[in-house]
Design a protein around this motif. Sequence first.
Motif, PDB file in Angstrom:
ATOM      1  N   TYR A  54       0.834  -1.205   0.000  1.00 29.44           N
ATOM      2  CA  TYR A  54       0.000   0.000   0.000  1.00 29.44           C
ATOM      3  C   TYR A  54       0.865   1.249   0.000  1.00 29.44           C
ATOM      4  CZ  TYR A  54      -2.755   3.868   1.741  1.00 29.44           C
ATOM      5  OH  TYR A  54      -3.316   5.115   1.895  1.00 29.44           O
ATOM      6  N   GLY A  55       1.863   1.295   0.881  1.00 32.19           N
ATOM      7  CA  GLY A  55       2.696   2.488   0.992  1.00 32.19           C
ATOM      8  C   GLY A  55       3.474   2.798  -0.264  1.00 32.19           C
ATOM      9  N   SER A  56       4.028   1.773  -0.887  1.00 33.36           N
ATOM     10  CA  SER A  56       4.895   2.007  -2.041  1.00 33.36           C
ATOM     11  C   SER A  56       4.133   2.201  -3.339  1.00 33.36           C
ATOM     12  CB  SER A  56       5.883   0.841  -2.188  1.00 33.36           C
ATOM     13  OG  SER A  56       5.190  -0.386  -2.394  1.00 33.36           O
ATOM     14  N   ILE A  57       3.113   1.401  -3.582  1.00 30.43           N
ATOM     15  CA  ILE A  57       2.434   1.405  -4.879  1.00 30.43           C
ATOM     16  C   ILE A  57       1.259   2.377  -4.931  1.00 30.43           C
ATOM     17  CG2 ILE A  57       1.148  -0.016  -6.526  1.00 30.43           C
ATOM     18  CD1 ILE A  57       2.834  -2.378  -5.699  1.00 30.43           C
ATOM     19  N   PHE A  58       0.581   2.568  -3.807  1.00 30.04           N
ATOM     20  CA  PHE A  58      -0.621   3.401  -3.817  1.00 30.04           C
ATOM     21  C   PHE A  58      -0.384   4.759  -3.165  1.00 30.04           C
ATOM     22  CE2 PHE A  58      -2.066  -0.942  -4.204  1.00 30.04           C
ATOM     23  CZ  PHE A  58      -3.028  -0.864  -5.192  1.00 30.04           C
ATOM     24  N   PHE A  59       0.105   4.760  -1.918  1.00 29.47           N
ATOM     25  CA  PHE A  59       0.225   6.014  -1.183  1.00 29.47           C
ATOM     26  C   PHE A  59       1.301   6.923  -1.773  1.00 29.47           C
ATOM     27  CE2 PHE A  59       1.983   8.730   2.113  1.00 29.47           C
ATOM     28  CZ  PHE A  59       0.853   9.285   2.673  1.00 29.47           C
ATOM     29  N   ALA A  60       2.467   6.380  -2.056  1.00 24.42           N
ATOM     30  CA  ALA A  60       3.598   7.208  -2.485  1.00 24.42           C
ATOM     31  C   ALA A  60       3.320   7.987  -3.770  1.00 24.42           C
ATOM     32  CB  ALA A  60       4.850   6.349  -2.626  1.00 24.42           C
ATOM     33  N   PRO A  61       2.859   7.345  -4.858  1.00 21.79           N
ATOM     34  CA  PRO A  61       2.610   8.123  -6.086  1.00 21.79           C
ATOM     35  C   PRO A  61       1.555   9.213  -5.917  1.00 21.79           C
ATOM     36  CG  PRO A  61       2.701   5.777  -6.573  1.00 21.79           C
ATOM     37  CD  PRO A  61       2.641   5.905  -5.089  1.00 21.79           C
ATOM     38  N   ILE A  62       0.476   8.886  -5.198  1.00 21.54           N
ATOM     39  CA  ILE A  62      -0.577   9.883  -4.990  1.00 21.54           C
ATOM     40  C   ILE A  62      -0.055  11.020  -4.121  1.00 21.54           C
ATOM     41  CG2 ILE A  62      -2.870  10.299  -4.024  1.00 21.54           C
ATOM     42  CD1 ILE A  62      -3.546   7.405  -4.685  1.00 21.54           C
ATOM     43  N   SER A  63       0.747  10.679  -3.121  1.00 22.47           N
ATOM     44  CA  SER A  63       1.308  11.703  -2.235  1.00 22.47           C
ATOM     45  C   SER A  63       2.236  12.641  -2.999  1.00 22.47           C
ATOM     46  CB  SER A  63       2.061  11.037  -1.081  1.00 22.47           C
ATOM     47  OG  SER A  63       2.569  12.009  -0.186  1.00 22.47           O
ATOM     48  N   VAL A  64       3.027  12.101  -3.916  1.00 22.71           N
ATOM     49  CA  VAL A  64       3.913  12.942  -4.724  1.00 22.71           C
ATOM     50  C   VAL A  64       3.101  13.896  -5.587  1.00 22.71           C
ATOM     51  CG1 VAL A  64       5.559  12.935  -6.635  1.00 22.71           C
ATOM     52  CG2 VAL A  64       5.849  11.344  -4.743  1.00 22.71           C
ATOM     53  N   VAL A 115      -9.870  10.646   0.753  1.00 16.27           N
ATOM     54  CA  VAL A 115      -8.880   9.929  -0.052  1.00 16.27           C
ATOM     55  C   VAL A 115      -8.115   8.920   0.786  1.00 16.27           C
ATOM     56  CG1 VAL A 115      -6.840  10.125  -1.529  1.00 16.27           C
ATOM     57  CG2 VAL A 115      -8.637  11.863  -1.642  1.00 16.27           C
ATOM     58  N   TRP A 116      -7.356   9.396   1.797  1.00 13.51           N
ATOM     59  CA  TRP A 116      -6.429   8.501   2.489  1.00 13.51           C
ATOM     60  C   TRP A 116      -7.131   7.405   3.273  1.00 13.51           C
ATOM     61  CZ3 TRP A 116      -2.693   9.106  -0.323  1.00 13.51           C
ATOM     62  CH2 TRP A 116      -2.027  10.305  -0.557  1.00 13.51           C
ATOM     63  N   ILE A 117      -8.122   7.745   4.072  1.00 10.48           N
ATOM     64  CA  ILE A 117      -8.786   6.729   4.905  1.00 10.48           C
ATOM     65  C   ILE A 117      -9.548   5.719   4.051  1.00 10.48           C
ATOM     66  CG2 ILE A 117     -10.472   6.338   6.744  1.00 10.48           C
ATOM     67  CD1 ILE A 117      -9.708   9.069   7.889  1.00 10.48           C
ATOM     68  N   PRO A 118     -10.399   6.150   3.095  1.00  6.49           N
ATOM     69  CA  PRO A 118     -11.058   5.154   2.243  1.00  6.49           C
ATOM     70  C   PRO A 118     -10.075   4.328   1.423  1.00  6.49           C
ATOM     71  CG  PRO A 118     -12.173   7.272   2.095  1.00  6.49           C
ATOM     72  CD  PRO A 118     -10.896   7.511   2.825  1.00  6.49           C
ATOM     73  N   LEU A 119      -9.019   4.961   0.905  1.00  3.15           N
ATOM     74  CA  LEU A 119      -8.059   4.240   0.075  1.00  3.15           C
ATOM     75  C   LEU A 119      -7.321   3.187   0.890  1.00  3.15           C
ATOM     76  CD1 LEU A 119      -6.606   4.037  -2.698  1.00  3.15           C
ATOM     77  CD2 LEU A 119      -4.903   5.640  -1.780  1.00  3.15           C
ATOM     78  N   GLY A 135     -18.146  -5.775   1.705  1.00  4.92           N
ATOM     79  CA  GLY A 135     -18.811  -5.759   3.001  1.00  4.92           C
ATOM     80  C   GLY A 135     -17.844  -5.425   4.123  1.00  4.92           C
ATOM     81  N   VAL A 136     -16.637  -5.969   4.051  1.00  6.19           N
ATOM     82  CA  VAL A 136     -15.619  -5.683   5.069  1.00  6.19           C
ATOM     83  C   VAL A 136     -15.193  -4.227   4.999  1.00  6.19           C
ATOM     84  CG1 VAL A 136     -13.314  -6.262   5.910  1.00  6.19           C
ATOM     85  CG2 VAL A 136     -14.827  -8.074   5.084  1.00  6.19           C
ATOM     86  N   ILE A 137     -15.008  -3.726   3.770  1.00  2.00           N
ATOM     87  CA  ILE A 137     -14.623  -2.320   3.604  1.00  2.00           C
ATOM     88  C   ILE A 137     -15.684  -1.408   4.202  1.00  2.00           C
ATOM     89  CG2 ILE A 137     -14.253  -0.490   1.907  1.00  2.00           C
ATOM     90  CD1 ILE A 137     -13.080  -2.685   0.066  1.00  2.00           C
ATOM     91  N   ARG A 138     -16.944  -1.682   3.903  1.00  2.05           N
ATOM     92  CA  ARG A 138     -18.033  -0.876   4.451  1.00  2.05           C
ATOM     93  C   ARG A 138     -18.042  -0.934   5.974  1.00  2.05           C
ATOM     94  NH1 ARG A 138     -21.768  -3.329   2.276  1.00  2.05           N
ATOM     95  NH2 ARG A 138     -22.494  -4.577   4.042  1.00  2.05           N
ATOM     96  N   ASN A 139     -17.838  -2.133   6.531  1.00  2.00           N
ATOM     97  CA  ASN A 139     -17.825  -2.295   7.980  1.00  2.00           C
ATOM     98  C   ASN A 139     -16.692  -1.509   8.624  1.00  2.00           C
ATOM     99  OD1 ASN A 139     -16.567  -4.053  10.404  1.00  2.00           O
ATOM    100  ND2 ASN A 139     -18.798  -4.223  10.433  1.00  2.00           N
ATOM    101  N   LYS A 140     -15.530  -1.561   8.017  1.00  2.00           N
ATOM    102  CA  LYS A 140     -14.382  -0.845   8.581  1.00  2.00           C
ATOM    103  C   LYS A 140     -14.580   0.661   8.526  1.00  2.00           C
ATOM    104  CE  LYS A 140     -10.799  -4.346   7.870  1.00  2.00           C
ATOM    105  NZ  LYS A 140     -10.429  -4.425   9.291  1.00  2.00           N
ATOM    106  N   LEU A 141     -15.085   1.150   7.401  1.00  3.19           N
ATOM    107  CA  LEU A 141     -15.298   2.586   7.279  1.00  3.19           C
ATOM    108  C   LEU A 141     -16.390   3.064   8.235  1.00  3.19           C
ATOM    109  CD1 LEU A 141     -15.014   3.084   3.414  1.00  3.19           C
ATOM    110  CD2 LEU A 141     -13.354   3.714   5.174  1.00  3.19           C
TER     111      LEU A 141
END
Length: 222
Positions: A54-64, A115-119, A135-141
């Motif tokens: 998550y950190g390398s492939i998703f968070f880092a490019p969007i953060s840049v 963005v960050w929390i849902p992603l 269903g798990v994603i909805r429950n966590k959010l």
Amino acid sequence: MVTTGLFFGLGDIIAQSLFPHTITTTKTDKDGYEVEVTEISEYTPERTMRAMIYGSIFFAPISVLWHGKTLPKMKNPFISMVKRKMMETKSRKRLHFYDTVFRLGVDQLLFPAFVWIPLYNTVMVMLAQHEDPFGVIRNKLENNWWTVLRANWTVWPGFQLVNLYFIPVHLRIVCANVWSTGWNTFLSFVHNTRGHGKGSGKRLEELVDIEDDDQEIVMVYD
């Protein structure tokens, strides 16, 4: 991408080390009686790998794109062009502060919540390959979105104000990665929590790496 992934992995390792799961199971003893046995869960490398992906492939490019490319170009719209021209020659520091406060407001009011929390929850659940991922994603959010957002507003605004005002653009993500070690630990902790209470009145319950209901245990903090 590499350094961000490593820091997310480090946060998960700290979370698993300091807040290990306690699993309670029922076993039959030698006399044929069923007894409850409590065990401390072992370190799960797959969970750390998911955090690193998550950190390398998703968070880092969007953060840049956001912190390195888009946010620095934003200007405070409440300052007119005439006043901006005057401040650029007479009080550049004040103008920079006004722009920084506006960027901070946009950053903290929009990106964590939408963005960050849902992603984070979506990617981590998908990588865990749950049978009912949506269903798990909805429950966590539903359980953790507001909790994480409030925690974000206690951790990040002060740091980001300093980061956006004093730190050069090309070093801001590096500084944020170092600061985020504790935050990544918290994210890992909360993500592996089914909910926040079952009527106990306590502020935090149910630390569990959600894979199935059999792994659920309850830890209560005053």
